[in-house]
Design an enzyme around this catalytic site. Structure first.
Site, PDB file in Angstrom:
ATOM      1  N   GLU A  45       1.012  -1.037  -0.105  1.00 16.24           N
ATOM      2  CA  GLU A  45      -0.607  -0.194  -0.295  1.00 16.24           C
ATOM      3  C   GLU A  45       1.091   1.275  -0.005  1.00 16.24           C
ATOM      4  O   GLU A  45       0.321   2.343  -1.027  1.00 16.24           O
ATOM      5  CB  GLU A  45      -0.857   0.178   0.972  1.00 16.24           C
ATOM      6  CG  GLU A  45      -2.320  -0.932   1.340  1.00 16.24           C
ATOM      7  CD  GLU A  45      -1.425  -2.230   1.652  1.00 16.24           C
ATOM      8  OE1 GLU A  45      -2.859  -3.541   2.475  1.00 16.24           O
ATOM      9  OE2 GLU A  45      -0.403  -2.986   1.714  1.00 16.24           O
ATOM     10  N   LYS A  92       2.075  -8.342  -5.451  1.00 17.22           N
ATOM     11  CA  LYS A  92       2.977  -9.245  -5.595  1.00 17.22           C
ATOM     12  C   LYS A  92       2.902 -11.275  -5.596  1.00 17.22           C
ATOM     13  O   LYS A  92       2.810 -11.262  -4.916  1.00 17.22           O
ATOM     14  CB  LYS A  92       3.310  -8.992  -3.705  1.00 17.22           C
ATOM     15  CG  LYS A  92       4.699  -9.900  -2.961  1.00 17.22           C
ATOM     16  CD  LYS A  92       4.693  -8.782  -1.749  1.00 17.22           C
ATOM     17  CE  LYS A  92       6.033  -9.187  -0.835  1.00 17.22           C
ATOM     18  NZ  LYS A  92       5.186  -8.826   0.573  1.00 17.22           N
TER      19      LYS A  92
END
Length: 123
Positions: free
Chosen positions: A73, A98
């Site tokens: 984030e 990811k």
């Protein structure tokens, strides 16, 4: 308004909250859509009139490779700031993945939108 995009930009960085993640480099992948009026560069055929996706990619690669964030984030937010402030992008959608972070999934991550679509109509 048009969109300039970069798809599956893969960069190695230190990212994660676990001790073992802080000691290795992991790959993150970006998909980015950026609002830009392509009429001017289409008419001039000049790179100087474009939102130069090579320059954008090089700037993000340099930033991400040298970063050491814990959260995707935070990394996503900082990259969005760079695009808006340094490249004058009025609106963007950034997907940061990811790969392999969760067993059984291809990737996890976040999608953020920042800014206002220039014509106000939205995307």
């Amino acid at each position: 308004m048009d969109v300039v995009f970069i798809e599956d930009l893969r960069i190695e960085t230190v990212i994660g909250i676990y001790d073992w993640e802080r000691k290795i480099r992991q790959t993150v992948a970006f998909d980015i859509e950026m609002a830009f009026d392509n009429a001017v560069p289409a008419a001039s055929d000049a790179i100087a009139d474009t939102l130069d996706y090579k320059a954008v990619a090089k700037r993000l690669i340099a930033f991400v490779e040298s970063s050491h964030f814990e959260l995707v984030e935070t990394l996503a937010e900082r990259c969005a700031q760079i695009l808006r402030e340094e490249f004058g992008v009025p609106w963007l959608r950034l997907k940061l993945s990811k790969p392999g972070a969760v067993t059984g999934s291809r990737a996890v991550g976040v999608i953020i939108e920042r800014g206002v679509w220039p014509d106000g109509a939205g995307r």
